[in-house]
Design a protein around this motif. Structure first.
Motif, PDB file in Angstrom:
ATOM      1  N   UNK A  24      -0.155 -10.548   5.439  1.00  0.00           N
ATOM      2  CA  UNK A  24      -1.171  -9.680   6.035  1.00  0.00           C
ATOM      3  C   UNK A  24      -1.104  -9.747   7.561  1.00  0.00           C
ATOM      4  N   UNK A  25      -0.996 -10.959   8.095  1.00  0.00           N
ATOM      5  CA  UNK A  25      -0.950 -11.132   9.551  1.00  0.00           C
ATOM      6  C   UNK A  25       0.231 -10.381  10.159  1.00  0.00           C
ATOM      7  N   UNK A  26       1.405 -10.548   9.560  1.00  0.00           N
ATOM      8  CA  UNK A  26       2.608  -9.932  10.127  1.00  0.00           C
ATOM      9  C   UNK A  26       2.551  -8.411  10.073  1.00  0.00           C
ATOM     10  N   UNK A  27       1.834  -7.852   9.086  1.00  0.00           N
ATOM     11  CA  UNK A  27       1.758  -6.397   8.981  1.00  0.00           C
ATOM     12  C   UNK A  27       0.681  -5.795   9.874  1.00  0.00           C
ATOM     13  N   UNK A  55       6.841  -4.261  -6.535  1.00  0.00           N
ATOM     14  CA  UNK A  55       7.496  -2.980  -6.230  1.00  0.00           C
ATOM     15  C   UNK A  55       8.720  -3.156  -5.347  1.00  0.00           C
ATOM     16  N   UNK A  56       8.828  -4.308  -4.656  1.00  0.00           N
ATOM     17  CA  UNK A  56       9.952  -4.593  -3.744  1.00  0.00           C
ATOM     18  C   UNK A  56      10.017  -3.599  -2.586  1.00  0.00           C
ATOM     19  N   UNK A  57       8.886  -2.978  -2.265  1.00  0.00           N
ATOM     20  CA  UNK A  57       8.828  -2.031  -1.140  1.00  0.00           C
ATOM     21  C   UNK A  57       8.010  -2.671  -0.030  1.00  0.00           C
ATOM     22  N   UNK A  58       8.670  -3.113   1.029  1.00  0.00           N
ATOM     23  CA  UNK A  58       7.997  -3.836   2.092  1.00  0.00           C
ATOM     24  C   UNK A  58       6.934  -2.986   2.778  1.00  0.00           C
ATOM     25  N   UNK A  59       7.212  -1.675   2.911  1.00  0.00           N
ATOM     26  CA  UNK A  59       6.246  -0.827   3.620  1.00  0.00           C
ATOM     27  C   UNK A  59       4.915  -0.744   2.883  1.00  0.00           C
ATOM     28  N   UNK A  60       4.929  -1.014   1.552  1.00  0.00           N
ATOM     29  CA  UNK A  60       3.678  -0.959   0.808  1.00  0.00           C
ATOM     30  C   UNK A  60       2.737  -2.090   1.207  1.00  0.00           C
ATOM     31  N   UNK A  61       3.285  -3.227   1.647  1.00  0.00           N
ATOM     32  CA  UNK A  61       2.426  -4.290   2.164  1.00  0.00           C
ATOM     33  C   UNK A  61       1.683  -3.818   3.407  1.00  0.00           C
ATOM     34  N   UNK A  62       2.396  -3.084   4.267  1.00  0.00           N
ATOM     35  CA  UNK A  62       1.753  -2.550   5.458  1.00  0.00           C
ATOM     36  C   UNK A  62       0.662  -1.561   5.083  1.00  0.00           C
ATOM     37  N   UNK A  63       0.950  -0.699   4.096  1.00  0.00           N
ATOM     38  CA  UNK A  63      -0.040   0.282   3.655  1.00  0.00           C
ATOM     39  C   UNK A  63      -1.280  -0.415   3.106  1.00  0.00           C
TER      40      UNK A  63
END
Length: 625
Positions: free
Chosen positions: A285-288, A237-245
């Motif tokens: 995962x760690x960074x988020x 998706x190229x959406x970084x915030x989705x990794x955080x979600x």
């Protein structure tokens, strides 16, 4: 909403003031958060009535921390460390828990409560100890590695402790109601805030067991088989915030599942972390998760500090101090015995003993948990909080004591007698650590032999095991340098770890042999200037050549050909060498570089000359093509 923002401002302001100050004083961030909580709670009384609800929210930071601990624990690495973990760490936890439990039972506590107290106080402060070991560069020493193994075991042991502690809960006392009927005490806050959804509430015992095991197996299988497709889909998706979600969804979803089947959410997230430890998305995962963990965990420690009842301390301060010192002495005796058993020597033994003698931040977590599950009373909980906090506060003093003992031991220890040097070669290598070792091996591969000197017995013995000859002795001693053949040698390589020792050896060798070629190892740019003044012919910065090679790889990855990247690397290398020679003349000993105006102006001019030279080189290649 206004009250929430007001209390948020108060808590954050207290943290911003207290935590940096505590960290600068060497007390660690955990004590900083506790001090912030004490300031806004017992001292100023502005903690607010919502503090209990806030603490329940902040406890989720503990769940996130255990998830991150699980991510760091690769199963294969744990298996390789099993002897230290089960030996040192397991022995420390069992012996300390047992000793504290026996002492607590002598103080008239029920055996179940005493066992809970033993488990709480058996843990040490991972945050403070690791931070101090890192600052003092002691992590890679034998004592530092042993200390880390015990801390790692303790972090893992928190999981079974969280599962065991509720089983130690003492039933609520019975009382007679006004109408004469028998009734139990009102349930505590933990019951009042029980899970809204339960998958096992109406099931028989065998059904509860099946559902619980099924939930655990589902977490393991999902982590192993579903995590990679999920993260690849999110990555597309190229959406970084989705990794955080997704990272938050994993932690929150597992926590909810564990609560629904009656298990600790920390157990589930820790298990998921271990399963995901081998995933290529582990660092993502760690960074988020890390920022949320840090914020919530800091908030948790603030609420712990705000909830400490100082009336318990002021009512009997000598008792609290005595309990704290007794705890640290008991743990110290056990740790000293384990250090002897595992053959830790001298200062490493004292580092292991004094570094782990305190209680730890997980103790606050377990005290909060045991209060909710009615394993301990409020009065005992307040006493434990004070003992844990005070022992952590004394930890820097224990490290100061270790430094003092280390100095006394080094002064009282006779230096190892140097070897008799029975051969002399045209090349001398003074210091054969990770730098001199490579030099020596390349010389031997090229058909040249060198006389190798090093002050570390373990290094010399390791060399001999692999067939390389070396002599034990301090290369800074003039008599050993002459015995190694300084009077007739053609080249000397000064490759010691201690930068000041390198400078001293270069100065001495240049005075004794103006004609010899000196190759010296430099720590940094300023050390280059010192060695230049001392008389070294060839000065090699530790990281310079490897950094150049890394930059060349980057240029190649960005599309330059091997030839172009090599030309850029060579041009930069030559420019840097010329720059160092010119700036060395402007360097003034004792004057910081940022206060030497002539040096700064010339460095800026030379940087512009480098850019011009690189541009001209590109233009020349384009014209030739």
């Amino acid at each position: 909403m206004e009250s929430f923002l007001l209390y948020a401002t108060i808590y954050l302001t207290a943290a911003v003031i207290a935590v940096p100050i505590a960290t600068r004083l060497g007390l660690g961030s955990v004590l900083g958060y506790l001090v912030a909580g004490i300031a806004i709670g017992p001292i100023l009384g502005v903690a607010g009535s919502e503090m209990e609800d806030l603490q329940h929210f902040a406890e989720f930071g503990v769940v996130m921390m255990l998830f991150l601990i699980g991510l760091e624990l690769e199963p294969r690495a744990l298996w390789d460390m099993r002897h230290r973990l089960l030996g040192m760490g397991g022995l420390q936890i069992v012996l300390t828990t047992t000793a504290v439990m026996l002492v607590a039972m002598q103080m008239a506590l029920d055996w179940r409560t005493a066992l809970a107290v033993g488990m709480i106080l058996a843990l040490s402060s991972t945050a403070i100890v690791l931070q101090t070991l890192t600052e003092k560069r002691l992590v890679r020493t034998p004592g530092g590695r042993a200390t880390f193994s015990v801390l790692l075991t303790q972090d893992i042991a928190v999981i079974p402790m969280l599962a065991l502690l509720p089983l130690l809960a003492i039933a609520s006392p019975m009382a007679f109601a006004p109408d004469g009927s028998v009734q139990r005490a009102e349930p505590g806050a933990a019951d009042a805030h029980g899970p809204a959804m339960s998958l096992v509430a109406e099931l028989p015992g065998w059904g509860v067991t099946l559902v619980t095991l099924g939930a655990v197996v589902a977490i393991i299988l999902a982590g192993h088989y579903l995590s990679r497709p999920l993260f690849r889909f999110i990555h597309a998706t190229k959406l970084r915030e989705m990794f955080t979600v997704v990272a938050l969804l994993i932690v929150v979803g597992i926590a909810v599942t564990m609560i629904a089947v009656g298990l600790s959410p920390a157990l589930g997230t820790f298990l998921a972390g271990v399963v995901l430890a081998n995933s290529e998305f582990r660092h993502e995962l760690e960074s988020n998760i890390e920022p949320f963990k840090g914020l919530l965990l800091g908030l948790f420690f603030i609420t712990v500090g705000a909830g400490i009842n100082f009336h318990v301390l002021f009512a009997d301060p000598l008792r609290i101090v005595a309990l704290t010192l007794a705890l640290m002495i008991i743990k110290g005796i056990i740790l000293y015995g384990i250090a002897q058993l595992f053959k830790l020597r001298s200062s490493n033994k004292w580092l292991f003993t004094l570094g782990l003698a305190q209680a730890g931040e997980f103790g606050f977590v377990l005290v909060s948990f045991t209060l909710q599950t009615r394993v301990i009373t409020q009065t005992l909980g307040q006493t434990l909080l004070l003992v844990i906090a005070l022992s952590m506060l004394l930890t820097p003093l224990f490290f100061f004591l270790h430094d003092y003992l280390s100095r006394r031991m080094s002064e009282g220890t006779k230096p190892q007698e140097a070897d008799e040097i029975d051969e002399q070669q045209p090349i001398i290598i003074a210091g054969v650590g990770r730098f001199g070792q490579v030099v020596n091996r390349m010389l031997q591969a090229s058909g040249f032999r060198a006389t190798v000197l090093d002050h570390d017995l373990a290094t010399i013995e390791l060399m001999r095991k692999f067939g390389f000859k070396g002599f034990l002795g301090d290369p800074t001693r003039p008599d050993l340098l002459h015995a190694a053949g300084l009077d007739d040698a053609k080249v000397i390589v000064v490759a010691l770890d201690d930068k000041d020792a390198v400078t001293r050896v270069v100065q001495y060798v240049r005075r004794e042999r103006p004609d010899i070629s000196i190759v010296a190892r430099a720590r940094d740019r300023v050390h280059v200037y010192e060695l230049y003044r001392a008389g070294a012919d060839h000065i090699v910065r530790e990281m310079f050549d490897s950094s150049l090679r890394a930059a060349r790889y980057v240029l190649e990855d960005m599309g330059l050909t091997d030839f172009e990247a090599n030309e850029m690397e060579t041009a930069y290398y030559r420019h840097d060498r010329e720059t160092l020679r010119e700036l060395a003349e402007l360097w003034k000993p004792g004057v910081p570089l940022d206060q030497n105006q002539a040096y700064i102006e010339r460095a800026r001019a030379l940087d512009k000359e480098l850019e011009t030279a690189l541009v001209r080189q590109d233009q020349a290649k384009d014209g030739a093509g």
